[in-house]
Design a protein around this motif. Structure first.
Motif, PDB file in Angstrom:
ATOM      1  N   ARG A 170      -0.412  -9.813   2.752  1.00  0.00           N
ATOM      2  CA  ARG A 170      -0.543 -11.202   2.289  1.00  0.00           C
ATOM      3  C   ARG A 170      -0.605 -11.164   0.763  1.00  0.00           C
ATOM      4  NH1 ARG A 170      -5.516 -15.448   2.719  1.00  0.00           N
ATOM      5  NH2 ARG A 170      -4.285 -17.353   2.550  1.00  0.00           N
ATOM      6  N   PRO A 171       0.466 -10.697   0.130  1.00  0.00           N
ATOM      7  CA  PRO A 171       0.401 -10.394  -1.309  1.00  0.00           C
ATOM      8  C   PRO A 171       0.128 -11.594  -2.191  1.00  0.00           C
ATOM      9  CG  PRO A 171       2.665 -10.274  -0.510  1.00  0.00           C
ATOM     10  CD  PRO A 171       1.794 -10.381   0.698  1.00  0.00           C
ATOM     11  N   SER A 209      -1.866  -1.344   1.624  1.00  0.00           N
ATOM     12  CA  SER A 209      -1.541  -2.700   1.184  1.00  0.00           C
ATOM     13  C   SER A 209      -0.115  -2.747   0.658  1.00  0.00           C
ATOM     14  CB  SER A 209      -2.504  -3.134   0.079  1.00  0.00           C
ATOM     15  OG  SER A 209      -2.036  -4.289  -0.595  1.00  0.00           O
ATOM     16  N   SER A 210       0.540  -3.885   0.845  1.00  0.00           N
ATOM     17  CA  SER A 210       1.877  -4.073   0.285  1.00  0.00           C
ATOM     18  C   SER A 210       1.830  -4.461  -1.182  1.00  0.00           C
ATOM     19  CB  SER A 210       2.620  -5.164   1.078  1.00  0.00           C
ATOM     20  OG  SER A 210       1.990  -6.424   0.912  1.00  0.00           O
ATOM     21  N   HIS A 211       0.649  -4.809  -1.687  1.00  0.00           N
ATOM     22  CA  HIS A 211       0.508  -5.239  -3.082  1.00  0.00           C
ATOM     23  C   HIS A 211       0.158  -4.033  -3.954  1.00  0.00           C
ATOM     24  CE1 HIS A 211      -0.728  -7.416  -6.643  1.00  0.00           C
ATOM     25  NE2 HIS A 211      -0.409  -8.578  -6.074  1.00  0.00           N
ATOM     26  N   PRO A 212       0.852  -3.819  -5.049  1.00  0.00           N
ATOM     27  CA  PRO A 212       0.618  -2.612  -5.854  1.00  0.00           C
ATOM     28  C   PRO A 212      -0.717  -2.582  -6.574  1.00  0.00           C
ATOM     29  CG  PRO A 212       2.187  -4.053  -6.960  1.00  0.00           C
ATOM     30  CD  PRO A 212       1.970  -4.620  -5.591  1.00  0.00           C
ATOM     31  N   THR A 213      -1.328  -3.743  -6.807  1.00  0.00           N
ATOM     32  CA  THR A 213      -2.582  -3.755  -7.575  1.00  0.00           C
ATOM     33  C   THR A 213      -3.730  -4.447  -6.845  1.00  0.00           C
ATOM     34  OG1 THR A 213      -1.968  -5.788  -8.750  1.00  0.00           O
ATOM     35  CG2 THR A 213      -1.346  -3.692  -9.768  1.00  0.00           C
ATOM     36  N   ALA A 241      -7.993   5.210   4.422  1.00  0.00           N
ATOM     37  CA  ALA A 241      -7.668   4.033   3.615  1.00  0.00           C
ATOM     38  C   ALA A 241      -6.999   4.480   2.324  1.00  0.00           C
ATOM     39  CB  ALA A 241      -8.923   3.236   3.304  1.00  0.00           C
ATOM     40  N   ALA A 242      -5.926   3.788   1.958  1.00  0.00           N
ATOM     41  CA  ALA A 242      -5.213   4.050   0.705  1.00  0.00           C
ATOM     42  C   ALA A 242      -5.423   2.855  -0.201  1.00  0.00           C
ATOM     43  CB  ALA A 242      -3.725   4.262   0.979  1.00  0.00           C
ATOM     44  N   VAL A 243      -6.268   3.011  -1.215  1.00  0.00           N
ATOM     45  CA  VAL A 243      -6.695   1.890  -2.051  1.00  0.00           C
ATOM     46  C   VAL A 243      -6.099   2.013  -3.443  1.00  0.00           C
ATOM     47  CG1 VAL A 243      -8.662   0.727  -3.106  1.00  0.00           C
ATOM     48  CG2 VAL A 243      -8.848   1.620  -0.775  1.00  0.00           C
ATOM     49  N   ASP A 244      -5.236   1.088  -3.794  1.00  0.00           N
ATOM     50  CA  ASP A 244      -4.772   0.949  -5.171  1.00  0.00           C
ATOM     51  C   ASP A 244      -5.126  -0.455  -5.631  1.00  0.00           C
ATOM     52  OD1 ASP A 244      -3.511   3.001  -6.792  1.00  0.00           O
ATOM     53  OD2 ASP A 244      -2.117   3.289  -5.122  1.00  0.00           O
ATOM     54  N   GLY A 245      -5.731  -0.582  -6.792  1.00  0.00           N
ATOM     55  CA  GLY A 245      -6.108  -1.891  -7.304  1.00  0.00           C
ATOM     56  C   GLY A 245      -7.449  -2.339  -6.756  1.00  0.00           C
ATOM     57  N   PHE A 246      -7.589  -3.650  -6.563  1.00  0.00           N
ATOM     58  CA  PHE A 246      -8.873  -4.239  -6.200  1.00  0.00           C
ATOM     59  C   PHE A 246      -9.178  -4.089  -4.711  1.00  0.00           C
ATOM     60  CE2 PHE A 246      -7.650  -6.558 -10.056  1.00  0.00           C
ATOM     61  CZ  PHE A 246      -8.808  -6.406 -10.812  1.00  0.00           C
ATOM     62  N   ALA A 247     -10.381  -3.627  -4.426  1.00  0.00           N
ATOM     63  CA  ALA A 247     -10.919  -3.617  -3.064  1.00  0.00           C
ATOM     64  C   ALA A 247     -12.346  -4.140  -3.174  1.00  0.00           C
ATOM     65  CB  ALA A 247     -10.894  -2.221  -2.471  1.00  0.00           C
ATOM     66  N   GLY A 259      -1.137   4.330  -8.219  1.00  0.00           N
ATOM     67  CA  GLY A 259       0.094   4.158  -7.467  1.00  0.00           C
ATOM     68  C   GLY A 259       0.380   5.242  -6.459  1.00  0.00           C
ATOM     69  N   GLN A 260      -0.477   6.262  -6.385  1.00  0.00           N
ATOM     70  CA  GLN A 260      -0.213   7.383  -5.487  1.00  0.00           C
ATOM     71  C   GLN A 260      -1.194   7.473  -4.319  1.00  0.00           C
ATOM     72  OE1 GLN A 260       0.405  11.153  -7.479  1.00  0.00           O
ATOM     73  NE2 GLN A 260       1.539  10.199  -9.157  1.00  0.00           N
ATOM     74  N   ALA A 261      -2.012   6.453  -4.146  1.00  0.00           N
ATOM     75  CA  ALA A 261      -3.009   6.510  -3.067  1.00  0.00           C
ATOM     76  C   ALA A 261      -2.347   6.568  -1.696  1.00  0.00           C
ATOM     77  CB  ALA A 261      -3.944   5.307  -3.156  1.00  0.00           C
ATOM     78  N   ARG A 262      -1.316   5.755  -1.494  1.00  0.00           N
ATOM     79  CA  ARG A 262      -0.648   5.766  -0.187  1.00  0.00           C
ATOM     80  C   ARG A 262      -0.004   7.121   0.088  1.00  0.00           C
ATOM     81  NH1 ARG A 262       4.589   4.969   1.633  1.00  0.00           N
ATOM     82  NH2 ARG A 262       4.739   4.227   3.819  1.00  0.00           N
TER      83      ARG A 262
END
Length: 266
Positions: free
Chosen positions: A27-28, A62-66, A108-114, A192-195
């Motif tokens: 839900r970007p 997440s599909s959102h990069p940040t 969990a692969a977390v990039d950006g806000f969690a 950008g490399q968490a996933r």
């Protein structure tokens, strides 16, 4: 056209990922804020994955990069009556509970806000990998509620009472490095490399016995909330469920024959 799905389940391509599923928060436009519909979608995706007996590991991304997930949809909440909020509560609990209840290891692969519920989704997984620019936290007390997706329980179990208390009571946002030092994250990688890293960990996990993975997670999850004696009984029951399986026989044979196991998964 039907609306785009808020959560996707995919099977990532790559070496050793045949038994890995990926749940993608998608839900970007709302930074994956958890609305009522989003909660339903998360629960449905996690339940679908849990029903797949061929799986050995799950990656939550997440599909959102940040933005991994910024928590509850406060714009939706602003329109709620007390009755609406009460009606939504079981749906929210079901979403977080379905992730926490996954029978196989979850990363969990977390990039950006969690933040808020987003961080709680990550904490509901067994391992959390974050990009170095990730920002995490449980800021709920600043908007008049408390963490309600498992945060008050899961963070204490991860980092201990006093560290969790400071994070919850201040509602502070933590950098990835601060959260790693706290013990709330397991690994920090370049932004950008968490996933990519989470999938690599998932591949390493998925190389192992599916029967053993499920029973190891069951023993650890059930045993973490009881005293040591009870925990050892849980461990023994899970050991027995594994030791007389086809996977154990194949694992011993493969070790002695110096080959890669071909797990029967039973």
């Amino acid at each position: 056209m039907p609306p785009a799905p808020l959560v996707r389940v995919s099977r990532p391509e790559g070496p050793d990922l045949a038994h890995v599923a990926e749940i993608v928060l998608d839900r970007p436009a709302a930074l994956n804020a958890v609305s009522t519909d989003m909660a339903r979608a998360i629960a449905a995706a996690a339940r679908a994955v849990a029903a797949d007996e061929a799986l050995r590991c799950v990656v939550l991304s997440s599909s959102h990069p940040t933005a991994f997930c910024v928590g509850a949809d406060l714009k939706e909440r602003a329109t709620f009556t007390d009755a609406d909020l009460l009606e939504q509560r079981p749906l929210a609990r079901a979403a977080y509970g379905a992730v926490l209840g996954l029978p196989v290891p979850a990363v969990a692969a977390v990039d950006g806000f969690a933040l808020g519920g987003g961080f709680e989704l990550a904490l509901s997984c067994d391992l959390v990998v974050a990009g170095e620019q990730a920002v995490v936290g449980l800021p709920e007390v600043g908007v008049g509620v408390i963490p309600g997706g498992g945060g008050t329980q899961l963070l204490v179990r991860r980092v201990g009472w006093s560290r969790a208390a400071r994070a919850v009571f201040t509602g502070a946002r933590l950098s990835a490095r601060e959260a790693l030092d706290l013990g709330a994250l397991d690994e920090v990688v370049p932004a950008g490399q968490a996933r990519e890293r989470a999938l690599a960990i998932a591949a390493a996990i998925a190389a192992n016995s599916p029967v053993a993975l499920r029973n190891a997670k069951k023993a650890m999850r059930l045993g973490s909330g009881v005293d040591l004696a009870a925990g050892l009984e849980i461990e023994d029951a899970c050991w027995r469920a594994t030791a007389f399986s086809g996977d154990r026989r194949e694992g011993v044979a493969a070790f002695n024959e110096k080959r890669r196991p071909e797990w029967p998964g039973r």
